[in-house]
Scaffold this active site. Structure first.
Site, PDB file in Angstrom:
ATOM      1  N   ARG A 115      25.297  43.306  21.635  1.00 31.26           N
ATOM      2  CA  ARG A 115      23.842  43.455  21.582  1.00 31.26           C
ATOM      3  C   ARG A 115      23.112  42.156  21.251  1.00 31.26           C
ATOM      4  NH1 ARG A 115      25.977  48.124  19.271  1.00 31.26           N
ATOM      5  NH2 ARG A 115      25.537  50.009  20.474  1.00 31.26           N
ATOM      6  N   LYS A 137      14.853  33.797  30.531  1.00 29.18           N
ATOM      7  CA  LYS A 137      15.028  34.847  31.537  1.00 29.18           C
ATOM      8  C   LYS A 137      16.475  34.835  32.005  1.00 29.18           C
ATOM      9  CE  LYS A 137      10.650  35.607  33.935  1.00 29.18           C
ATOM     10  NZ  LYS A 137       9.989  35.499  35.260  1.00 29.18           N
ATOM     11  N   GLU A 179      11.457  24.169  43.314  1.00 33.55           N
ATOM     12  CA  GLU A 179      10.807  24.451  42.035  1.00 33.55           C
ATOM     13  C   GLU A 179       9.924  23.281  41.597  1.00 33.55           C
ATOM     14  OE1 GLU A 179      10.672  27.208  40.495  1.00 33.55           O
ATOM     15  OE2 GLU A 179      12.329  28.371  41.348  1.00 33.55           O
ATOM     16  N   LYS A 207       6.807  24.057  31.919  1.00 28.49           N
ATOM     17  CA  LYS A 207       7.389  25.378  31.685  1.00 28.49           C
ATOM     18  C   LYS A 207       7.442  25.711  30.205  1.00 28.49           C
ATOM     19  CE  LYS A 207      10.864  28.667  32.956  1.00 28.49           C
ATOM     20  NZ  LYS A 207      11.939  29.044  33.897  1.00 28.49           N
ATOM     21  N   GLU A 217       6.229  37.211  29.830  1.00 26.50           N
ATOM     22  CA  GLU A 217       5.529  37.346  31.100  1.00 26.50           C
ATOM     23  C   GLU A 217       4.503  38.480  31.061  1.00 26.50           C
ATOM     24  OE1 GLU A 217       7.535  36.043  35.010  1.00 26.50           O
ATOM     25  OE2 GLU A 217       7.478  38.233  35.114  1.00 26.50           O
ATOM     26  N   ARG A 221       2.504  33.535  31.947  1.00 24.07           N
ATOM     27  CA  ARG A 221       3.820  33.113  32.434  1.00 24.07           C
ATOM     28  C   ARG A 221       4.052  33.494  33.893  1.00 24.07           C
ATOM     29  NH1 ARG A 221       9.771  33.395  29.456  1.00 24.07           N
ATOM     30  NH2 ARG A 221      10.942  32.663  31.275  1.00 24.07           N
ATOM     31  N   ASN A 225       5.945  32.062  38.752  1.00 28.22           N
ATOM     32  CA  ASN A 225       6.491  32.700  39.948  1.00 28.22           C
ATOM     33  C   ASN A 225       5.749  32.266  41.212  1.00 28.22           C
ATOM     34  OD1 ASN A 225       8.595  34.525  38.923  1.00 28.22           O
ATOM     35  ND2 ASN A 225       6.908  35.460  37.816  1.00 28.22           N
ATOM     36  N   HIS A 228       7.266  32.547  44.687  1.00 30.19           N
ATOM     37  CA  HIS A 228       8.501  33.312  44.551  1.00 30.19           C
ATOM     38  C   HIS A 228       8.446  34.718  45.148  1.00 30.19           C
ATOM     39  CE1 HIS A 228       9.548  30.026  41.958  1.00 30.19           C
ATOM     40  NE2 HIS A 228      10.706  30.557  41.641  1.00 30.19           N
ATOM     41  N   HIS A 232      11.646  35.263  46.986  1.00 28.07           N
ATOM     42  CA  HIS A 232      12.655  36.250  46.610  1.00 28.07           C
ATOM     43  C   HIS A 232      12.860  37.289  47.708  1.00 28.07           C
ATOM     44  CE1 HIS A 232      12.395  35.496  41.981  1.00 28.07           C
ATOM     45  NE2 HIS A 232      13.240  34.693  42.583  1.00 28.07           N
ATOM     46  N   HIS A 249      17.644  28.750  47.325  1.00 34.43           N
ATOM     47  CA  HIS A 249      16.506  29.258  46.561  1.00 34.43           C
ATOM     48  C   HIS A 249      15.281  28.351  46.707  1.00 34.43           C
ATOM     49  CE1 HIS A 249      14.200  31.081  43.317  1.00 34.43           C
ATOM     50  NE2 HIS A 249      14.055  29.892  42.786  1.00 34.43           N
TER      51      HIS A 249
END
Length: 346
Positions: A115, A137, A179, A207, A217, A221, A225, A228, A232, A249
Protein backbone atom coordinates in the site's frame (compact mmCIF):
# COMPACT_ATOMS: atom_id res chain seq x y z
CA UNK A 1 24.39 20.12 -11.82
CA UNK A 2 21.03 21.91 -11.65
CA UNK A 3 18.81 21.31 -8.60
CA UNK A 4 15.10 22.07 -8.84
CA UNK A 5 12.25 21.22 -6.49
CA UNK A 6 8.69 19.95 -6.65
CA UNK A 7 7.16 21.71 -3.64
CA UNK A 8 4.42 19.60 -2.05
CA UNK A 9 4.85 20.23 1.69
CA UNK A 10 5.85 16.94 3.34
CA UNK A 11 5.91 15.23 -0.09
CA UNK A 12 8.36 17.72 -1.62
CA UNK A 13 11.36 16.32 -3.45
CA UNK A 14 14.33 17.44 -5.54
CA UNK A 15 14.95 16.99 -9.25
CA UNK A 16 18.63 16.92 -10.17
CA UNK A 17 19.59 17.62 -13.79
CA UNK A 18 23.07 17.05 -15.17
CA UNK A 19 25.75 14.53 -16.06
CA UNK A 20 26.26 11.84 -13.41
CA UNK A 21 23.02 12.56 -11.53
CA UNK A 22 22.33 8.81 -11.22
CA UNK A 23 25.25 8.51 -8.80
CA UNK A 24 23.32 10.58 -6.24
CA UNK A 25 20.76 7.79 -5.70
CA UNK A 26 21.91 6.79 -2.21
CA UNK A 27 21.21 10.30 -0.87
CA UNK A 28 17.48 9.79 -1.41
CA UNK A 29 16.98 6.28 -0.04
CA UNK A 30 14.80 6.36 3.12
CA UNK A 31 16.92 6.28 6.31
CA UNK A 32 15.31 3.04 7.55
CA UNK A 33 15.68 1.13 4.30
CA UNK A 34 17.53 -2.20 4.47
CA UNK A 35 17.29 -3.22 0.82
CA UNK A 36 16.37 -1.96 -2.62
CA UNK A 37 14.96 -3.36 -5.83
CA UNK A 38 16.15 -1.75 -9.04
CA UNK A 39 13.52 -1.91 -11.79
CA UNK A 40 14.88 -1.53 -15.31
CA UNK A 41 14.96 -3.05 -18.80
CA UNK A 42 17.60 -5.23 -20.43
CA UNK A 43 18.34 -2.49 -22.96
CA UNK A 44 19.15 -0.10 -20.09
CA UNK A 45 21.41 -2.68 -18.47
CA UNK A 46 23.12 -3.32 -21.80
CA UNK A 47 23.77 0.41 -22.17
CA UNK A 48 25.64 0.33 -18.83
CA UNK A 49 23.39 2.64 -16.83
CA UNK A 50 22.64 0.13 -14.05
CA UNK A 51 26.24 -0.95 -13.58
CA UNK A 52 27.81 1.09 -10.80
CA UNK A 53 24.49 2.42 -9.55
CA UNK A 54 24.72 2.25 -5.75
CA UNK A 55 21.58 2.83 -3.66
CA UNK A 56 23.64 2.45 -0.48
CA UNK A 57 21.85 -0.74 0.58
CA UNK A 58 21.86 -4.30 -0.84
CA UNK A 59 19.93 -4.35 -4.10
CA UNK A 60 18.38 -6.83 -6.50
CA UNK A 61 17.41 -6.12 -10.10
CA UNK A 62 14.00 -6.82 -11.66
CA UNK A 63 13.58 -6.26 -15.37
CA UNK A 64 10.48 -5.56 -17.42
CA UNK A 65 10.16 -5.93 -21.21
CA UNK A 66 10.93 -3.09 -23.60
CA UNK A 67 8.12 -1.29 -25.39
CA UNK A 68 4.67 0.07 -24.68
CA UNK A 69 3.32 -3.48 -24.45
CA UNK A 70 5.03 -3.72 -21.05
CA UNK A 71 2.69 -1.11 -19.53
CA UNK A 72 0.14 -3.63 -18.25
CA UNK A 73 -1.34 -4.85 -15.00
CA UNK A 74 0.35 -8.17 -15.67
CA UNK A 75 3.74 -6.45 -15.55
CA UNK A 76 2.81 -4.76 -12.27
CA UNK A 77 1.91 -8.17 -10.82
CA UNK A 78 5.25 -9.60 -11.92
CA UNK A 79 7.08 -6.69 -10.29
CA UNK A 80 5.13 -7.06 -7.05
CA UNK A 81 6.03 -10.76 -6.94
CA UNK A 82 9.67 -9.85 -7.61
CA UNK A 83 9.52 -7.38 -4.71
CA UNK A 84 8.08 -10.08 -2.45
CA UNK A 85 10.76 -12.61 -3.45
CA UNK A 86 13.41 -10.00 -2.70
CA UNK A 87 11.96 -9.51 0.79
CA UNK A 88 11.15 -5.85 0.16
CA UNK A 89 9.32 -4.22 3.06
CA UNK A 90 7.32 -0.99 3.24
CA UNK A 91 10.40 0.70 4.74
CA UNK A 92 12.59 -0.21 1.78
CA UNK A 93 12.88 1.42 -1.64
CA UNK A 94 12.26 0.81 -5.33
CA UNK A 95 14.69 2.46 -7.75
CA UNK A 96 13.31 2.90 -11.27
CA UNK A 97 16.11 3.18 -13.84
CA UNK A 98 14.89 3.86 -17.34
CA UNK A 99 12.54 5.87 -19.48
CA UNK A 100 8.88 6.74 -19.08
CA UNK A 101 7.65 3.16 -19.35
CA UNK A 102 9.91 2.07 -16.49
CA UNK A 103 9.08 5.03 -14.25
CA UNK A 104 5.33 4.70 -14.93
CA UNK A 105 5.19 0.97 -14.23
CA UNK A 106 7.71 0.81 -11.38
CA UNK A 107 6.10 3.83 -9.74
CA UNK A 108 2.66 2.19 -9.88
CA UNK A 109 4.07 -1.05 -8.50
CA UNK A 110 5.71 0.90 -5.66
CA UNK A 111 2.47 2.80 -4.99
CA UNK A 112 0.53 -0.44 -4.55
CA UNK A 113 3.10 -2.78 -2.97
CA UNK A 114 2.44 -2.85 0.79
CA UNK A 115 0.00 0.00 0.00
CA UNK A 116 2.88 2.35 -0.67
CA UNK A 117 6.66 1.87 -0.84
CA UNK A 118 9.18 4.66 -1.44
CA UNK A 119 10.76 4.96 -4.86
CA UNK A 120 13.41 7.01 -6.65
CA UNK A 121 13.32 7.72 -10.37
CA UNK A 122 16.61 7.61 -12.28
CA UNK A 123 15.44 8.95 -15.64
CA UNK A 124 17.54 7.77 -18.58
CA UNK A 125 15.42 8.92 -21.55
CA UNK A 126 14.63 12.44 -22.69
CA UNK A 127 10.89 11.78 -22.31
CA UNK A 128 11.33 10.67 -18.71
CA UNK A 129 13.63 13.57 -17.86
CA UNK A 130 11.38 16.32 -19.17
CA UNK A 131 8.04 14.83 -18.22
CA UNK A 132 7.21 11.24 -17.32
CA UNK A 133 9.42 10.77 -14.25
CA UNK A 134 8.27 14.01 -12.57
CA UNK A 135 4.99 14.71 -10.83
CA UNK A 136 3.97 11.39 -9.30
CA UNK A 137 1.69 10.12 -12.07
CA UNK A 138 2.14 6.37 -12.32
CA UNK A 139 0.12 3.83 -14.26
CA UNK A 140 -0.44 1.33 -17.03
CA UNK A 141 -2.57 0.93 -20.13
CA UNK A 142 -5.69 -1.10 -20.87
CA UNK A 143 -6.77 -2.27 -24.32
CA UNK A 144 -9.42 0.45 -24.08
CA UNK A 145 -6.92 3.29 -23.71
CA UNK A 146 -3.67 4.78 -22.41
CA UNK A 147 -2.91 5.21 -18.70
CA UNK A 148 -6.42 4.31 -17.55
CA UNK A 149 -5.21 2.54 -14.38
CA UNK A 150 -2.75 4.21 -12.04
CA UNK A 151 -2.09 6.25 -8.93
CA UNK A 152 -0.57 9.52 -7.81
CA UNK A 153 2.55 8.49 -5.89
CA UNK A 154 5.38 11.00 -5.53
CA UNK A 155 9.00 9.79 -5.70
CA UNK A 156 11.65 10.62 -3.12
CA UNK A 157 13.70 12.23 -5.89
CA UNK A 158 14.09 12.37 -9.66
CA UNK A 159 17.61 12.12 -11.07
CA UNK A 160 17.89 13.29 -14.68
CA UNK A 161 21.31 12.06 -15.73
CA UNK A 162 22.01 13.73 -19.07
CA UNK A 163 24.95 11.35 -19.67
CA UNK A 164 22.44 8.60 -20.38
CA UNK A 165 20.97 10.48 -23.34
CA UNK A 166 24.07 9.65 -25.38
CA UNK A 167 22.79 6.11 -25.91
CA UNK A 168 19.33 7.07 -27.18
CA UNK A 169 18.41 6.15 -30.76
CA UNK A 170 16.87 8.94 -32.89
CA UNK A 171 13.26 7.80 -32.43
CA UNK A 172 13.68 7.95 -28.64
CA UNK A 173 14.88 11.54 -28.96
CA UNK A 174 11.62 12.21 -30.80
CA UNK A 175 9.70 10.83 -27.80
CA UNK A 176 11.13 13.53 -25.57
CA UNK A 177 11.10 16.32 -28.13
CA UNK A 178 7.33 16.07 -28.47
CA UNK A 179 7.00 16.91 -24.79
CA UNK A 180 9.61 19.67 -25.06
CA UNK A 181 7.59 21.23 -27.90
CA UNK A 182 4.55 21.17 -25.61
CA UNK A 183 6.37 23.16 -22.93
CA UNK A 184 7.12 25.89 -25.49
CA UNK A 185 3.45 26.92 -25.11
CA UNK A 186 3.22 26.62 -21.31
CA UNK A 187 5.72 29.21 -20.08
CA UNK A 188 9.37 30.15 -20.49
CA UNK A 189 9.89 27.05 -22.53
CA UNK A 190 13.02 25.64 -24.11
CA UNK A 191 14.31 26.34 -27.60
CA UNK A 192 15.57 23.68 -29.97
CA UNK A 193 19.03 25.26 -30.24
CA UNK A 194 19.72 25.40 -26.48
CA UNK A 195 22.05 22.91 -24.73
CA UNK A 196 20.16 19.79 -23.72
CA UNK A 197 20.75 20.39 -19.99
CA UNK A 198 19.05 23.78 -20.35
CA UNK A 199 16.15 22.29 -22.29
CA UNK A 200 15.61 19.63 -19.63
CA UNK A 201 15.92 22.10 -16.75
CA UNK A 202 13.42 24.51 -18.31
CA UNK A 203 10.88 21.75 -18.82
CA UNK A 204 11.40 20.48 -15.27
CA UNK A 205 10.96 24.01 -13.91
CA UNK A 206 7.63 24.47 -15.69
CA UNK A 207 6.30 21.07 -14.70
CA UNK A 208 7.47 21.40 -11.09
CA UNK A 209 5.68 24.74 -10.73
CA UNK A 210 2.43 23.36 -12.15
CA UNK A 211 2.53 20.17 -10.05
CA UNK A 212 3.35 22.16 -6.91
CA UNK A 213 0.18 24.18 -7.49
CA UNK A 214 -2.07 21.25 -8.47
CA UNK A 215 -0.74 17.83 -7.48
CA UNK A 216 -3.75 15.71 -8.47
CA UNK A 217 -4.86 17.43 -11.65
CA UNK A 218 -7.91 19.09 -10.11
CA UNK A 219 -7.24 22.33 -11.95
CA UNK A 220 -4.21 23.86 -13.64
CA UNK A 221 -2.21 20.63 -13.96
CA UNK A 222 -4.47 19.60 -16.83
CA UNK A 223 -2.51 22.01 -19.09
CA UNK A 224 0.36 19.50 -19.00
CA UNK A 225 -1.84 17.33 -21.22
CA UNK A 226 -1.61 19.84 -24.08
CA UNK A 227 -1.51 17.84 -27.31
CA UNK A 228 -2.18 14.59 -25.46
CA UNK A 229 -5.89 14.04 -26.11
CA UNK A 230 -5.34 13.19 -29.76
CA UNK A 231 -1.82 11.96 -28.97
CA UNK A 232 -3.11 9.30 -26.59
CA UNK A 233 -5.96 8.45 -28.99
CA UNK A 234 -3.41 7.81 -31.75
CA UNK A 235 -1.36 5.63 -29.41
CA UNK A 236 -4.46 3.77 -28.25
CA UNK A 237 -5.59 3.13 -31.80
CA UNK A 238 -2.11 1.96 -32.73
CA UNK A 239 -2.11 -0.54 -29.87
CA UNK A 240 -5.62 -1.69 -30.76
CA UNK A 241 -4.89 -2.61 -34.36
CA UNK A 242 -2.69 -0.12 -36.18
CA UNK A 243 0.78 -1.35 -35.29
CA UNK A 244 1.91 -0.30 -38.76
CA UNK A 245 1.62 3.34 -37.66
CA UNK A 246 4.80 2.85 -35.57
CA UNK A 247 4.23 6.06 -33.59
CA UNK A 248 6.41 7.11 -30.66
CA UNK A 249 4.77 9.05 -27.83
CA UNK A 250 6.42 12.37 -28.67
CA UNK A 251 5.51 12.03 -32.32
CA UNK A 252 1.86 11.43 -31.39
CA UNK A 253 1.93 14.44 -29.05
CA UNK A 254 3.39 16.63 -31.80
CA UNK A 255 0.52 15.70 -34.13
CA UNK A 256 -1.82 16.33 -31.21
CA UNK A 257 -0.38 19.81 -30.68
CA UNK A 258 -1.16 20.84 -34.24
CA UNK A 259 -4.62 19.26 -33.98
CA UNK A 260 -5.28 21.21 -30.77
CA UNK A 261 -4.19 24.44 -32.44
CA UNK A 262 -6.42 23.83 -35.47
CA UNK A 263 -9.35 22.91 -33.21
CA UNK A 264 -8.81 26.09 -31.20
CA UNK A 265 -8.83 28.09 -34.43
CA UNK A 266 -12.07 26.41 -35.53
CA UNK A 267 -13.62 27.41 -32.19
CA UNK A 268 -12.46 31.01 -32.63
CA UNK A 269 -9.96 30.91 -29.77
CA UNK A 270 -6.80 31.63 -31.81
CA UNK A 271 -5.96 32.86 -35.30
CA UNK A 272 -4.05 31.36 -38.23
CA UNK A 273 -0.82 33.09 -37.16
CA UNK A 274 -0.89 31.22 -33.85
CA UNK A 275 -1.51 27.94 -35.69
CA UNK A 276 1.51 28.71 -37.85
CA UNK A 277 3.53 29.32 -34.68
CA UNK A 278 2.63 25.80 -33.54
CA UNK A 279 3.78 24.41 -36.89
CA UNK A 280 7.08 26.29 -36.60
CA UNK A 281 7.81 25.08 -33.06
CA UNK A 282 6.99 21.48 -33.96
CA UNK A 283 9.20 21.71 -37.04
CA UNK A 284 12.09 23.18 -35.01
CA UNK A 285 12.17 19.91 -33.04
CA UNK A 286 12.00 17.87 -36.26
CA UNK A 287 8.65 16.28 -35.41
CA UNK A 288 5.71 15.17 -37.59
CA UNK A 289 2.41 17.00 -37.98
CA UNK A 290 0.46 14.66 -40.28
CA UNK A 291 -1.96 11.96 -39.19
CA UNK A 292 -0.95 8.36 -39.97
CA UNK A 293 -2.25 6.97 -43.24
CA UNK A 294 -5.68 5.44 -42.77
CA UNK A 295 -6.56 7.37 -39.61
CA UNK A 296 -10.32 7.29 -39.06
CA UNK A 297 -12.02 10.23 -37.34
CA UNK A 298 -14.77 8.11 -35.78
CA UNK A 299 -12.30 5.65 -34.29
CA UNK A 300 -10.12 8.44 -32.90
CA UNK A 301 -13.19 10.20 -31.50
CA UNK A 302 -14.06 7.04 -29.54
CA UNK A 303 -10.60 6.93 -27.97
CA UNK A 304 -10.73 10.65 -27.16
CA UNK A 305 -14.05 10.15 -25.39
CA UNK A 306 -12.27 7.78 -22.95
CA UNK A 307 -9.59 10.33 -22.12
CA UNK A 308 -9.08 10.72 -18.39
CA UNK A 309 -9.85 14.48 -18.56
CA UNK A 310 -13.32 13.78 -19.95
CA UNK A 311 -16.36 14.02 -17.68
CA UNK A 312 -19.03 12.43 -19.85
CA UNK A 313 -18.09 14.92 -22.55
CA UNK A 314 -15.27 15.78 -24.94
CA UNK A 315 -12.62 17.76 -23.10
CA UNK A 316 -9.53 19.26 -24.70
CA UNK A 317 -6.63 21.40 -23.56
CA UNK A 318 -6.65 24.31 -26.01
CA UNK A 319 -4.81 27.54 -26.59
CA UNK A 320 -6.75 30.80 -26.35
CA UNK A 321 -6.66 34.47 -25.41
CA UNK A 322 -5.77 33.60 -21.81
CA UNK A 323 -3.27 30.90 -22.73
CA UNK A 324 -3.59 27.14 -22.64
CA UNK A 325 -6.54 25.82 -20.60
CA UNK A 326 -9.08 23.01 -20.40
CA UNK A 327 -12.18 23.42 -22.57
CA UNK A 328 -15.10 21.12 -21.82
CA UNK A 329 -18.10 20.17 -23.90
CA UNK A 330 -16.45 20.47 -27.32
CA UNK A 331 -18.86 19.39 -30.04
CA UNK A 332 -18.04 16.10 -31.73
CA UNK A 333 -18.75 17.69 -35.13
CA UNK A 334 -15.94 20.22 -34.60
CA UNK A 335 -13.53 17.46 -33.63
CA UNK A 336 -14.40 15.34 -36.65
CA UNK A 337 -14.18 18.36 -38.97
CA UNK A 338 -10.73 19.23 -37.63
CA UNK A 339 -9.53 15.64 -38.04
CA UNK A 340 -10.91 15.58 -41.58
CA UNK A 341 -9.08 18.82 -42.30
CA UNK A 342 -5.90 17.00 -41.27
CA UNK A 343 -6.64 14.13 -43.65
CA UNK A 344 -8.61 11.64 -41.54
CA UNK A 345 -11.47 9.62 -42.98
CA UNK A 346 -14.77 10.94 -41.66
Amino acid sequence: MRALSVDLAERSYPVLVGPGARHETARFVPPGAKRAVIVTQESIRDAGWVEGLDPGVPAEVCTIPDGEDAKTLATVEELARCFARAGLSRLDVVVAVGGGIVTDVAGFAAATYHRGTAYVNVATSLLAQVDAAIGGKTGVNLPEGKNLVGAFWQPNAVLCDTETLASLPPREWACGRGEIAKYAFLGDGPLADQPIEEQVARCVGIKAAVVSEDEREGGRRVILNYGHTLGHALEGAALAGHADWDLRHGEAVAIGLLFAAKLAQRLGRIDEARVDEHRAVIASFDLPTELPAGADATELLTFMGRDKKAQQDLTFVLDGPGGVEAVRGVAAADVVATLADMGARS
